[in-house]
Design a protein around this motif. Structure first.
Motif, PDB file in Angstrom:
ATOM      1  N   ALA A 112      11.757   1.457  -0.710  1.00  6.75           N
ATOM      2  CA  ALA A 112      10.427   1.540  -1.302  1.00  6.75           C
ATOM      3  C   ALA A 112      10.393   2.759  -2.209  1.00  6.75           C
ATOM      4  O   ALA A 112      11.302   3.589  -2.166  1.00  6.75           O
ATOM      5  N   GLN A 113       9.342   2.865  -3.008  1.00  3.35           N
ATOM      6  CA  GLN A 113       9.257   4.053  -3.865  1.00  3.35           C
ATOM      7  C   GLN A 113       8.923   5.298  -3.058  1.00  3.35           C
ATOM      8  O   GLN A 113       9.379   6.395  -3.375  1.00  3.35           O
ATOM      9  N   PHE A 114       8.125   5.111  -1.986  1.00  2.00           N
ATOM     10  CA  PHE A 114       7.740   6.248  -1.145  1.00  2.00           C
ATOM     11  C   PHE A 114       7.826   5.844   0.330  1.00  2.00           C
ATOM     12  O   PHE A 114       7.692   4.670   0.667  1.00  2.00           O
ATOM     13  N   VAL A 115       8.026   6.845   1.192  1.00  2.00           N
ATOM     14  CA  VAL A 115       8.019   6.572   2.632  1.00  2.00           C
ATOM     15  C   VAL A 115       7.392   7.762   3.355  1.00  2.00           C
ATOM     16  O   VAL A 115       7.548   8.916   2.928  1.00  2.00           O
ATOM     17  N   ARG A 116       6.651   7.453   4.426  1.00  2.00           N
ATOM     18  CA  ARG A 116       6.075   8.539   5.240  1.00  2.00           C
ATOM     19  C   ARG A 116       7.118   9.007   6.239  1.00  2.00           C
ATOM     20  O   ARG A 116       7.718   8.182   6.937  1.00  2.00           O
ATOM     21  N   VAL A 117       7.350  10.317   6.298  1.00  2.00           N
ATOM     22  CA  VAL A 117       8.283  10.901   7.265  1.00  2.00           C
ATOM     23  C   VAL A 117       7.462  11.701   8.283  1.00  2.00           C
ATOM     24  O   VAL A 117       6.986  12.790   7.976  1.00  2.00           O
ATOM     25  N   PRO A 118       7.276  11.152   9.501  1.00  3.27           N
ATOM     26  CA  PRO A 118       6.564  11.924  10.519  1.00  3.27           C
ATOM     27  C   PRO A 118       7.458  13.085  10.977  1.00  3.27           C
ATOM     28  O   PRO A 118       8.677  13.009  10.849  1.00  3.27           O
ATOM     29  N   LYS A 172       0.837  -1.204   0.000  1.00  2.00           N
ATOM     30  CA  LYS A 172       0.000   0.000   0.000  1.00  2.00           C
ATOM     31  C   LYS A 172       0.876   1.260   0.000  1.00  2.00           C
ATOM     32  O   LYS A 172       1.883   1.313   0.700  1.00  2.00           O
ATOM     33  N   ASP A 173       0.483   2.256  -0.752  1.00  4.29           N
ATOM     34  CA  ASP A 173       1.225   3.537  -0.732  1.00  4.29           C
ATOM     35  C   ASP A 173       1.083   4.184   0.646  1.00  4.29           C
ATOM     36  O   ASP A 173       0.026   4.103   1.261  1.00  4.29           O
ATOM     37  N   PRO A 174       2.144   4.857   1.133  1.00  2.00           N
ATOM     38  CA  PRO A 174       1.990   5.572   2.404  1.00  2.00           C
ATOM     39  C   PRO A 174       1.105   6.813   2.222  1.00  2.00           C
ATOM     40  O   PRO A 174       1.036   7.360   1.117  1.00  2.00           O
ATOM     41  N   GLU A 175       0.467   7.226   3.322  1.00  2.00           N
ATOM     42  CA  GLU A 175      -0.392   8.420   3.261  1.00  2.00           C
ATOM     43  C   GLU A 175      -0.024   9.353   4.391  1.00  2.00           C
ATOM     44  O   GLU A 175       0.551   8.923   5.389  1.00  2.00           O
TER      45      GLU A 175
END
Ligand SMILES: NC(=O)c1ccc[n+]([C@@H]2O[C@H](COP(=O)([O-])OP(=O)(O)OC[C@H]3O[C@@H](n4cnc5c(N)ncnc54)[C@H](O)[C@@H]3O)[C@@H](O)[C@H]2O)c1
Ligand SMILES: [Zn+2]
Ligand SMILES: [Zn+2]
Length: 389
Positions: free
Chosen positions: A140-146, A18-21
């Motif tokens: 991964a192609q995308f990552v969530r950065v808090p 799943k893509d990160p949001e």
């Protein structure tokens, strides 16, 4: 999106996840440009650090371009080229205010997993077991950065993607390890391990003013890197009877002023002690093989500094009496990257620190399991496998 995930001990796979949001208003989504392997990954790949779950996306050393930001992100914006330290920090708590970033009090979503062992939880880390927060990793192609405003550092012109990549983890870890050594002019620093962390610790020891740096490992190509890229003197530990004795001889009987352990719990070695460690680790009676740490404690001069960067769990026969009687100062931590990033970017821009030589091998993300295999087994002189999503 495509990502590399842990499927079981020594079983890594690439698949569609799943893509990160954006979950919280201070999050950013990063399009990963480059990510790389770390010796710390090997500990859970090999099954020595528990609490991984099948499907966990791994990877904590990365850089990229910001794709999207939450409404409370003020300092960085879509399109910025940034590097992100591997520990996730809030920037607000007592620990963050005291530059002890990897000990941030607010980014571990399940502190109850660490409290029984550590007393208090550490910060969360990308792609590094549920005991360290269970955050999705960056292979991964995308990552969530808090907490994007604290954790994304804009890469200045003149610093390449490959240089910036290693400022995420290997370089700040090595730099912190050298900082711990209180280096004074004329000092000799010995560094166990010539992986990415050890080589960066050696380069940093030079930046802090060490006169001599002595590197210990067994891989000829890594020892050659230490000589060529840092100017270290080297010891191949398979070619000497005893590393502490060799160091004693090289330092006119006094020993190195500071000893950095950049090896950790999966040390190799020779002799009876190594066989004992290996057996106890295999039987799960201890998690660690402590050869490098024991040697570093023994070799260090009286009143010197023992700087421990290698990751440990439970170690047997830890020489506390030796440390006490010799008056050693022990400094250790998971890297506080946010505390050092501005200085590191400055050193990189001026050409004083250039970690890009660590990138010995490049793979597409689809080929990442092969990259880890080469990195783990040090095949073809692999020091760090870099992945391009
Ligand atoms: N403190 C932190 O924040 C932090 C961050 C990154 C990595 N680490 C840890 O640092 C350690 C090194 O990481 P890396 O990425 O460089 O790993 P790596 O696997 O690439 O390198 C480890 C090196 O240690 C050498 N080695 C093994 N046994 C030795 C011995 N007895 N004497 C001398 N050298 C020996 C190996 O040959 C290898 O070259 C690991 O334990 C890793 O988990 C800590
Ligand atoms: Zn790491
Ligand atoms: Zn914090």
């Amino acid at each position: 999106m495509r990502a590399l995930y842990w499927n079981g001990v020594n079983d890594l796979r690439v698949g569609t996840v799943k893509d990160p949001e954006i979950v919280n208003p201070h999050d950013a989504i990063l399009r990963v440009t480059l990510s790389t392997t770390c010796g710390s990954d090997l500990h859970f790949i090999d099954g020595y650090i528990p609490t991984m779950k099948a499907g966990d996306v791994i990877g904590h050393e990365f850089m990229g371009v910001i794709e999207d930001v939450g409404p409370e992100v003020k300092k960085v914006k879509k399109g910025d080229r940034v590097v992100v330290p591997s520990f996730i920090v809030c920037g607000q708590c007592w620990y963050c205010q005291h530059d002890l970033y990897s000990l941030c009090d607010n980014t571990h979503p399940k502190p109850e997993l660490q409290e029984p062992l550590l007393g208090y939880p550490t910060a969360g880390i990308y792609g590094y077991t549920h005991a360290f927060g269970g955050y999705a990793g960056a292979h991964a192609q995308f990552v969530r950065v808090p907490f994007a405003d604290n954790d994304c550092f804009t890469v200045p012109d003149g610093v390449s993607d490959e240089q910036a990549l290693f400022l995420s983890d290997a370089a700040p870890t090595g730099y912190m390890g050298a900082d711990f050594c209180n280096i004074r002019p004329g000092d000799t620093v010995a560094v166990w391990g010539c992986g990415g962390v050890g080589l960066m610790a050696q380069q940093s020891a030079r930046l802090f003013g060490a006169e001599r740096v002595i590197a210990i490992d067994r891989f000829p190509e890594r020892l050659a890197m230490a000589r060529e890229h840092v100017g270290s003197e080297t010891i191949d530990y398979t070619q000497v009877d005893n590393v502490p004795d060799a160091l004693k001889e090289m330092t006119r009987g006094r020993g190195p002023d500071a000893c950095i352990d950049a090896v950790g719990m999966e040390a190799h070695g020779t002799g009876l002690q190594y066989a004992y460690d290996r057996l106890k680790q295999t039987l799960r009676l201890q998690t660690d093989r402590g050869q490098a740490l024991r040697e570093a404690s023994l070799a260090c001069r009286k009143g010197g500094v023992l700087s421990v960067l290698g990751v440990y769990g439970v170690i047997d026969k830890f020489p506390m009496g030796l440390i006490m009687n010799k008056g050693l100062t022990v400094r250790t931590a998971q890297q506080h990257g946010q505390a050092y990033m501005k200085r590191l970017l400055g050193h990189a821009q001026k050409g004083e620190l250039n970690p890009s030589f660590l990138a010995t091998h490049r793979f597409s993300l689809e080929d990442a399991p092969r990259g880890y295999d080469m990195f783990k087994h040090k095949k073809d002189g692999c020091v760090r496998a870099v992945f391009v999503p």
